[in-house]
Design a protein around this motif. Structure first.
Motif, PDB file in Angstrom:
ATOM      1  N   GLY A 150       1.494  10.329  -9.646  1.00 31.21           N
ATOM      2  CA  GLY A 150       2.444  11.163 -10.374  1.00 31.21           C
ATOM      3  C   GLY A 150       2.831  10.529 -11.691  1.00 31.21           C
ATOM      4  O   GLY A 150       2.184   9.602 -12.177  1.00 31.21           O
ATOM      5  N   THR A 151       3.902  11.032 -12.250  1.00 30.85           N
ATOM      6  CA  THR A 151       4.366  10.554 -13.552  1.00 30.85           C
ATOM      7  C   THR A 151       5.506   9.557 -13.387  1.00 30.85           C
ATOM      8  O   THR A 151       6.119   9.465 -12.326  1.00 30.85           O
ATOM      9  N   ILE A 152       5.770   8.849 -14.460  1.00 35.44           N
ATOM     10  CA  ILE A 152       6.929   7.951 -14.484  1.00 35.44           C
ATOM     11  C   ILE A 152       8.160   8.836 -14.671  1.00 35.44           C
ATOM     12  O   ILE A 152       8.243   9.581 -15.646  1.00 35.44           O
ATOM     13  N   PRO A 153       9.109   8.779 -13.753  1.00 36.53           N
ATOM     14  CA  PRO A 153      10.281   9.663 -13.859  1.00 36.53           C
ATOM     15  C   PRO A 153      11.110   9.378 -15.118  1.00 36.53           C
ATOM     16  O   PRO A 153      11.378   8.221 -15.449  1.00 36.53           O
ATOM     17  N   HIS A 192       2.399  -1.553 -13.050  1.00 37.99           N
ATOM     18  CA  HIS A 192       0.949  -1.649 -13.233  1.00 37.99           C
ATOM     19  C   HIS A 192       0.172  -1.517 -11.929  1.00 37.99           C
ATOM     20  O   HIS A 192       0.696  -1.706 -10.843  1.00 37.99           O
ATOM     21  N   ASP A 193      -1.108  -1.189 -12.090  1.00 42.05           N
ATOM     22  CA  ASP A 193      -2.048  -1.056 -10.975  1.00 42.05           C
ATOM     23  C   ASP A 193      -1.587  -0.063  -9.918  1.00 42.05           C
ATOM     24  O   ASP A 193      -1.538  -0.374  -8.723  1.00 42.05           O
ATOM     25  N   ASN A 194      -1.245   1.120 -10.382  1.00 40.90           N
ATOM     26  CA  ASN A 194      -0.988   2.288  -9.547  1.00 40.90           C
ATOM     27  C   ASN A 194      -1.865   3.407 -10.113  1.00 40.90           C
ATOM     28  O   ASN A 194      -2.721   3.154 -10.952  1.00 40.90           O
ATOM     29  N   SER A 195      -1.645   4.610  -9.668  1.00 40.56           N
ATOM     30  CA  SER A 195      -2.386   5.758 -10.209  1.00 40.56           C
ATOM     31  C   SER A 195      -1.430   6.711 -10.900  1.00 40.56           C
ATOM     32  O   SER A 195      -1.493   7.931 -10.712  1.00 40.56           O
ATOM     33  N   LEU A 196      -0.523   6.143 -11.700  1.00 44.64           N
ATOM     34  CA  LEU A 196       0.443   6.955 -12.430  1.00 44.64           C
ATOM     35  C   LEU A 196      -0.259   7.643 -13.599  1.00 44.64           C
ATOM     36  O   LEU A 196      -1.169   7.081 -14.209  1.00 44.64           O
ATOM     37  N   THR A 197       0.169   8.866 -13.884  1.00 49.59           N
ATOM     38  CA  THR A 197      -0.464   9.663 -14.934  1.00 49.59           C
ATOM     39  C   THR A 197       0.589  10.163 -15.906  1.00 49.59           C
ATOM     40  O   THR A 197       1.788  10.039 -15.663  1.00 49.59           O
ATOM     41  N   TRP A 252      10.525  -6.840 -20.578  1.00 49.86           N
ATOM     42  CA  TRP A 252       9.167  -6.874 -20.029  1.00 49.86           C
ATOM     43  C   TRP A 252       8.847  -5.512 -19.428  1.00 49.86           C
ATOM     44  O   TRP A 252       9.502  -5.085 -18.475  1.00 49.86           O
ATOM     45  N   LEU A 253       7.838  -4.857 -19.989  1.00 44.99           N
ATOM     46  CA  LEU A 253       7.378  -3.572 -19.477  1.00 44.99           C
ATOM     47  C   LEU A 253       5.884  -3.703 -19.241  1.00 44.99           C
ATOM     48  O   LEU A 253       5.130  -3.972 -20.173  1.00 44.99           O
ATOM     49  N   ASP A 254       5.445  -3.546 -17.997  1.00 46.13           N
ATOM     50  CA  ASP A 254       4.031  -3.694 -17.650  1.00 46.13           C
ATOM     51  C   ASP A 254       3.524  -2.391 -17.046  1.00 46.13           C
ATOM     52  O   ASP A 254       3.910  -2.015 -15.937  1.00 46.13           O
ATOM     53  N   LEU A 255       2.661  -1.713 -17.797  1.00 41.61           N
ATOM     54  CA  LEU A 255       2.090  -0.433 -17.373  1.00 41.61           C
ATOM     55  C   LEU A 255       0.577  -0.514 -17.268  1.00 41.61           C
ATOM     56  O   LEU A 255      -0.086   0.505 -17.125  1.00 41.61           O
ATOM     57  N   ASN A 256       0.004  -1.707 -17.347  1.00 42.24           N
ATOM     58  CA  ASN A 256      -1.458  -1.848 -17.296  1.00 42.24           C
ATOM     59  C   ASN A 256      -2.026  -1.263 -16.026  1.00 42.24           C
ATOM     60  O   ASN A 256      -1.374  -1.236 -14.989  1.00 42.24           O
ATOM     61  N   ASP A 257      -3.304  -0.847 -16.118  1.00 41.38           N
ATOM     62  CA  ASP A 257      -3.986  -0.353 -14.926  1.00 41.38           C
ATOM     63  C   ASP A 257      -4.761  -1.438 -14.300  1.00 41.38           C
ATOM     64  O   ASP A 257      -5.642  -2.027 -14.545  1.00 41.38           O
ATOM     65  N   SER A 272       0.839  -1.203   0.000  1.00 36.03           N
ATOM     66  CA  SER A 272       0.000   0.000   0.000  1.00 36.03           C
ATOM     67  C   SER A 272       0.872   1.251   0.000  1.00 36.03           C
ATOM     68  O   SER A 272       0.587   2.225   0.683  1.00 36.03           O
ATOM     69  N   LEU A 273       1.946   1.205  -0.782  1.00 36.64           N
ATOM     70  CA  LEU A 273       2.863   2.334  -0.850  1.00 36.64           C
ATOM     71  C   LEU A 273       2.209   3.501  -1.554  1.00 36.64           C
ATOM     72  O   LEU A 273       1.420   3.317  -2.484  1.00 36.64           O
ATOM     73  N   THR A 274       2.539   4.707  -1.109  1.00 34.18           N
ATOM     74  CA  THR A 274       1.964   5.930  -1.648  1.00 34.18           C
ATOM     75  C   THR A 274       3.077   6.868  -2.102  1.00 34.18           C
ATOM     76  O   THR A 274       4.256   6.567  -1.952  1.00 34.18           O
ATOM     77  N   GLY A 275       2.686   8.004  -2.626  1.00 30.86           N
ATOM     78  CA  GLY A 275       3.664   8.989  -3.073  1.00 30.86           C
ATOM     79  C   GLY A 275       4.084   8.713  -4.506  1.00 30.86           C
ATOM     80  O   GLY A 275       3.423   7.978  -5.239  1.00 30.86           O
TER      81      GLY A 275
END
Length: 142
Positions: A99-102, A117-122, A137-142, A72-75
């Protein structure tokens, strides 16, 4: 110091592995983990960890695997993680990161698996990630 492996003439550095998966750990990731200068694996996925990822983890120059998924990490994702040149796997999926992907993650020249995946990245996927030639392997799915 490096140690001769069984008299073979091959040398390796001792490495530290911290692995507490699916243990019901509750609390924050302490910044003091960055004091383990030989930390190679940090795997604490599928627990109840909360709070932010310590920026100090970016000091772990020999870190090869960071898996903090399903907590349940945040930030935000610390930009400092982009300096981990030996990192082969970065898994921060299934948390509450925002936030965004740095763009600094484009510095992960040895990364093979990147799971966000499954974060609230924008925002947009940084073009810098396109230069990660080892990435399979790159996984960015919501």
């Amino acid at each position: 110091d490096d140690d001769d492996v069984s008299g073979t003439g091959f040398y390796c550095r001792p490495r530290t592995i911290i692995q507490f998966n699916e243990r019901g750990l509750n609390g924050t990731l302490p910044w003091e983990l960055s004091l383990f200068s030989d930390l190679y694996f940090l795997r604490v996925y599928d627990n109840a960890l909360f709070g932010t990822l310590p920026t100090e983890l970016g000091r772990l120059s020999g870190l090869g695997n960071l898996n903090v998924g399903n907590n349940s990490l945040t930030g935000t994702l610390p930009t400092e993680l982009g300096s981990l040149q030996w990192l082969g796997q970065l898994i921060v999926s299934e948390n509450n990161l925002v936030g965004t992907i740095p763009t600094e993650l484009g510095g992960l020249t040895n990364i093979r698996l990147l799971s966000l995946h499954d974060n609230s990245l924008t925002g947009r996927v940084p073009t810098e990630l396109g230069a990660l030639s080892a990435l399979t392997w790159l996984d960015l799915n919501d």
